[in-house]
Design a protein around this motif. Sequence first.
Motif, PDB file in Angstrom:
ATOM      1  N   GLN A   1       1.177  -1.311  -0.021  1.00  0.00           N
ATOM      2  CA  GLN A   1      -0.117  -0.309   0.062  1.00  0.00           C
ATOM      3  C   GLN A   1       1.108   0.903  -0.014  1.00  0.00           C
ATOM      4  OE1 GLN A   1      -0.457   2.391   2.847  1.00  0.00           O
ATOM      5  NE2 GLN A   1       0.809   0.959   4.186  1.00  0.00           N
ATOM      6  N   ASN A   2       0.235   2.495  -0.206  1.00  0.00           N
ATOM      7  CA  ASN A   2       0.696   3.913  -0.180  1.00  0.00           C
ATOM      8  C   ASN A   2       0.360   4.390  -0.272  1.00  0.00           C
ATOM      9  OD1 ASN A   2       2.772   5.365  -1.269  1.00  0.00           O
ATOM     10  ND2 ASN A   2       1.733   5.992  -3.450  1.00  0.00           N
ATOM     11  N   PHE A   3      -0.030   4.538   1.641  1.00  0.00           N
ATOM     12  CA  PHE A   3      -0.756   5.364   1.946  1.00  0.00           C
ATOM     13  C   PHE A   3      -0.122   6.331   2.908  1.00  0.00           C
ATOM     14  CE2 PHE A   3      -4.367   2.264   1.591  1.00  0.00           C
ATOM     15  CZ  PHE A   3      -4.900   2.156   0.584  1.00  0.00           C
ATOM     16  N   ARG A   4      -0.745   7.679   3.453  1.00  0.00           N
ATOM     17  CA  ARG A   4      -0.083   7.908   4.829  1.00  0.00           C
ATOM     18  C   ARG A   4      -1.328   7.631   5.440  1.00  0.00           C
ATOM     19  NH1 ARG A   4       0.242  12.797   3.097  1.00  0.00           N
ATOM     20  NH2 ARG A   4       2.461  13.515   2.484  1.00  0.00           N
ATOM     21  N   ILE A   5      -1.234   7.024   7.089  1.00  0.00           N
ATOM     22  CA  ILE A   5      -2.228   6.642   7.779  1.00  0.00           C
ATOM     23  C   ILE A   5      -2.470   7.574   8.769  1.00  0.00           C
ATOM     24  CG2 ILE A   5      -2.715   4.227   8.890  1.00  0.00           C
ATOM     25  CD1 ILE A   5      -0.933   2.701   6.750  1.00  0.00           C
ATOM     26  N   GLY A   6      -2.672   8.352   9.351  1.00  0.00           N
ATOM     27  CA  GLY A   6      -2.843   8.853  10.961  1.00  0.00           C
ATOM     28  C   GLY A   6      -4.610   8.153  11.257  1.00  0.00           C
ATOM     29  N   THR A   7      -4.593   7.673  12.596  1.00  0.00           N
ATOM     30  CA  THR A   7      -4.908   7.418  13.695  1.00  0.00           C
ATOM     31  C   THR A   7      -5.328   8.616  14.590  1.00  0.00           C
ATOM     32  OG1 THR A   7      -3.345   6.662  14.684  1.00  0.00           O
ATOM     33  CG2 THR A   7      -3.929   5.016  13.582  1.00  0.00           C
ATOM     34  N   GLU A   8      -7.527   8.079  14.829  1.00  0.00           N
ATOM     35  CA  GLU A   8      -7.378   9.176  15.817  1.00  0.00           C
ATOM     36  C   GLU A   8      -7.198   9.652  17.115  1.00  0.00           C
ATOM     37  OE1 GLU A   8     -12.267  10.472  17.563  1.00  0.00           O
ATOM     38  OE2 GLU A   8     -11.455   9.909  15.673  1.00  0.00           O
ATOM     39  N   THR A   9      -6.914   7.728  17.689  1.00  0.00           N
ATOM     40  CA  THR A   9      -6.312   7.917  18.794  1.00  0.00           C
ATOM     41  C   THR A   9      -4.181   7.709  19.553  1.00  0.00           C
ATOM     42  OG1 THR A   9      -7.731   6.188  20.444  1.00  0.00           O
ATOM     43  CG2 THR A   9      -8.862   8.712  20.075  1.00  0.00           C
ATOM     44  N   LYS A  10      -4.329   7.541  20.887  1.00  0.00           N
ATOM     45  CA  LYS A  10      -2.815   6.912  21.159  1.00  0.00           C
ATOM     46  C   LYS A  10      -3.276   4.991  20.914  1.00  0.00           C
ATOM     47  CE  LYS A  10      -1.650   7.220  25.493  1.00  0.00           C
ATOM     48  NZ  LYS A  10      -1.264   7.504  26.125  1.00  0.00           N
ATOM     49  N   GLU A  11      -4.420   5.304  21.265  1.00  0.00           N
ATOM     50  CA  GLU A  11      -4.862   3.994  21.080  1.00  0.00           C
ATOM     51  C   GLU A  11      -4.930   3.466  20.534  1.00  0.00           C
ATOM     52  OE1 GLU A  11      -5.038   5.990  25.348  1.00  0.00           O
ATOM     53  OE2 GLU A  11      -6.235   6.344  23.615  1.00  0.00           O
TER      54      GLU A  11
ATOM     55  N   ALA B   1      -3.432   3.368  17.326  1.00  0.00           N
ATOM     56  CA  ALA B   1      -1.870   4.035  17.308  1.00  0.00           C
ATOM     57  C   ALA B   1      -1.492   3.587  17.630  1.00  0.00           C
ATOM     58  CB  ALA B   1      -1.507   5.628  17.453  1.00  0.00           C
ATOM     59  N   ASN B   2      -1.396   2.763  19.005  1.00  0.00           N
ATOM     60  CA  ASN B   2      -0.653   1.316  19.181  1.00  0.00           C
ATOM     61  C   ASN B   2      -1.107   0.134  18.451  1.00  0.00           C
ATOM     62  OD1 ASN B   2       1.367   3.742  21.285  1.00  0.00           O
ATOM     63  ND2 ASN B   2      -0.507   2.671  22.860  1.00  0.00           N
ATOM     64  N   TRP B   3      -2.422   0.188  18.784  1.00  0.00           N
ATOM     65  CA  TRP B   3      -2.986  -1.262  17.777  1.00  0.00           C
ATOM     66  C   TRP B   3      -2.106  -1.149  16.538  1.00  0.00           C
ATOM     67  CZ3 TRP B   3      -5.350  -3.172  13.835  1.00  0.00           C
ATOM     68  CH2 TRP B   3      -5.696  -4.055  14.209  1.00  0.00           C
ATOM     69  N   PHE B   4      -2.227  -0.280  15.713  1.00  0.00           N
ATOM     70  CA  PHE B   4      -1.439  -0.402  14.748  1.00  0.00           C
ATOM     71  C   PHE B   4      -0.449  -1.098  14.761  1.00  0.00           C
ATOM     72  CE2 PHE B   4      -5.391   1.264  13.094  1.00  0.00           C
ATOM     73  CZ  PHE B   4      -5.165   1.122  11.232  1.00  0.00           C
ATOM     74  N   LYS B   5       0.795   0.039  15.219  1.00  0.00           N
ATOM     75  CA  LYS B   5       2.117  -0.633  15.438  1.00  0.00           C
ATOM     76  C   LYS B   5       1.958  -1.618  16.589  1.00  0.00           C
ATOM     77  CE  LYS B   5       6.424   0.739  18.612  1.00  0.00           C
ATOM     78  NZ  LYS B   5       6.586  -0.373  19.215  1.00  0.00           N
ATOM     79  N   ASP B   6       1.620  -2.363  17.425  1.00  0.00           N
ATOM     80  CA  ASP B   6       1.558  -4.119  17.749  1.00  0.00           C
ATOM     81  C   ASP B   6       1.257  -4.736  16.993  1.00  0.00           C
ATOM     82  OD1 ASP B   6       2.593  -2.870  20.231  1.00  0.00           O
ATOM     83  OD2 ASP B   6       0.428  -3.039  21.246  1.00  0.00           O
ATOM     84  N   ASN B   7       0.071  -5.034  16.441  1.00  0.00           N
ATOM     85  CA  ASN B   7      -0.833  -5.538  15.569  1.00  0.00           C
ATOM     86  C   ASN B   7      -0.086  -5.510  14.013  1.00  0.00           C
ATOM     87  OD1 ASN B   7      -2.961  -7.578  16.725  1.00  0.00           O
ATOM     88  ND2 ASN B   7      -3.110  -5.229  17.383  1.00  0.00           N
ATOM     89  N   LEU B   8       0.358  -4.845  13.442  1.00  0.00           N
ATOM     90  CA  LEU B   8       0.477  -4.452  11.965  1.00  0.00           C
ATOM     91  C   LEU B   8       1.951  -3.950  11.647  1.00  0.00           C
ATOM     92  CD1 LEU B   8      -2.859  -3.158  10.187  1.00  0.00           C
ATOM     93  CD2 LEU B   8      -2.392  -5.789  10.935  1.00  0.00           C
ATOM     94  N   ASP B   9       2.514  -3.532  13.037  1.00  0.00           N
ATOM     95  CA  ASP B   9       4.045  -2.961  12.505  1.00  0.00           C
ATOM     96  C   ASP B   9       3.861  -2.300  12.046  1.00  0.00           C
ATOM     97  OD1 ASP B   9       4.771  -4.916  14.005  1.00  0.00           O
ATOM     98  OD2 ASP B   9       5.788  -6.346  12.485  1.00  0.00           O
ATOM     99  N   ILE B  10       2.883  -1.097  12.179  1.00  0.00           N
ATOM    100  CA  ILE B  10       2.972   0.528  11.209  1.00  0.00           C
ATOM    101  C   ILE B  10       2.604   1.178  12.607  1.00  0.00           C
ATOM    102  CG2 ILE B  10       1.121   2.046  10.041  1.00  0.00           C
ATOM    103  CD1 ILE B  10      -0.304  -1.032   8.772  1.00  0.00           C
ATOM    104  N   ARG B  11       3.556   2.593  12.000  1.00  0.00           N
ATOM    105  CA  ARG B  11       3.634   3.180  13.145  1.00  0.00           C
ATOM    106  C   ARG B  11       2.480   4.410  12.297  1.00  0.00           C
ATOM    107  NH1 ARG B  11       7.924   3.672  16.517  1.00  0.00           N
ATOM    108  NH2 ARG B  11       8.740   2.079  16.960  1.00  0.00           N
ATOM    109  N   THR B  12       1.785   5.486  13.769  1.00  0.00           N
ATOM    110  CA  THR B  12       1.102   6.077  12.416  1.00  0.00           C
ATOM    111  C   THR B  12       0.985   7.420  12.613  1.00  0.00           C
ATOM    112  OG1 THR B  12      -1.089   5.636  13.952  1.00  0.00           O
ATOM    113  CG2 THR B  12      -0.789   4.601  11.579  1.00  0.00           C
ATOM    114  N   GLN B  13       0.072   8.644  13.049  1.00  0.00           N
ATOM    115  CA  GLN B  13       0.240   9.679  13.129  1.00  0.00           C
ATOM    116  C   GLN B  13      -0.837   9.745  13.824  1.00  0.00           C
ATOM    117  OE1 GLN B  13       1.397  13.453  10.748  1.00  0.00           O
ATOM    118  NE2 GLN B  13       0.253  14.690  11.728  1.00  0.00           N
TER     119      GLN B  13
END
Length: 327
Positions: free
Chosen positions: A119-129, A131-143
């Motif tokens: 994928q070629n997305f710039r990904i943002g997430t609404e809350t810290k929780e 963002a942490n879920w994306f990092k822990d489950n998908l190894d993706i760092r989001t803003q």
Amino acid sequence: MNANLQDCSIISDTEDFGDIFLSGNDDAFIELKIFNMNPLYTIGRFWKIQKSLKATLEKFRLVSKPDDDLIFSSVNFEQFIMAAVFFRQYKLSIRVFNCPSRGLSKFQKILVKKFLKTQNFRIGTETKEIANWFKDNLDIRTQIVPPLNRLRSQGTSRENTANFLLQRSIGVFYPVTSSVIVEELQEIINIFRDEEVKVKFPTSMPKGVTHSGIKTINNGISDDELSSCIKKLDAVILMNHNYVNRGSGLLTLCMSLGKIIYVFDDNNFVNSYKEIYPLINVQNTSEIAEHYKINGFVGNGKEKFKKIGEDFVEYVNTSWETFLDVR
């Protein structure tokens, strides 16, 4: 509209927001039930989401210029997955406002990561929780990018400020998808029996609620009307319960307007926002009563909250500018 001398168009699924309206998209607000539904039903829902996203992309092609960026300002996790599956070749910005409350299984992680790899997305997430879920489950760092309820240029007028300081009323707001616990609401009405209580129900007033002492806020009002209503309140009680890994646009709107806000501890967005806003987090209505008895409304310092609201608007605007790289 024109922001920072950059032209942009908003493709919207609601009539009162945006300059381009996509008709016939009834699937834009689908609840998150991924990975735990009947397989045939899941396929049907996903197919409808795919059609909705495709319609948006086709409309974008018609109104955009070659170098224009497509921004999905608010999608749920299902919509994000479908975008990754069918439209991962597109360069776009996408902000996700929820995710599963639990972690993915090993098989689910492998499957989703496979689609996200290209994928070629710039990904943002609404809350810290989230963002942490994306990092822990998908190894993706989001803003972390909260909802953009107000622009920094939309300041509060002096007249509004004067009204803001004179009001003595409380707003009780239910999310559209929630249900009303009559006993809980009645307890809140009794706590604020000496104040004006305004209630926005999910649909209509449920049976068993005492009509005396409350005024209702109509559903289906425009964003401007809702903001105007909230401005006139001393404080707000958000009746969200059990929001796990999910944000609340109503919460951030109230924060941007500098309101005294009561929220329940069973929503984990409380942890995200209490670092930048003095939310009053409570476990039950008894704690609301205790806090109100000690502090009232005036004791909380309305001018202080107004300034904190302005600071929050600046934080959100800066977050979006950084996310979209427009500064």
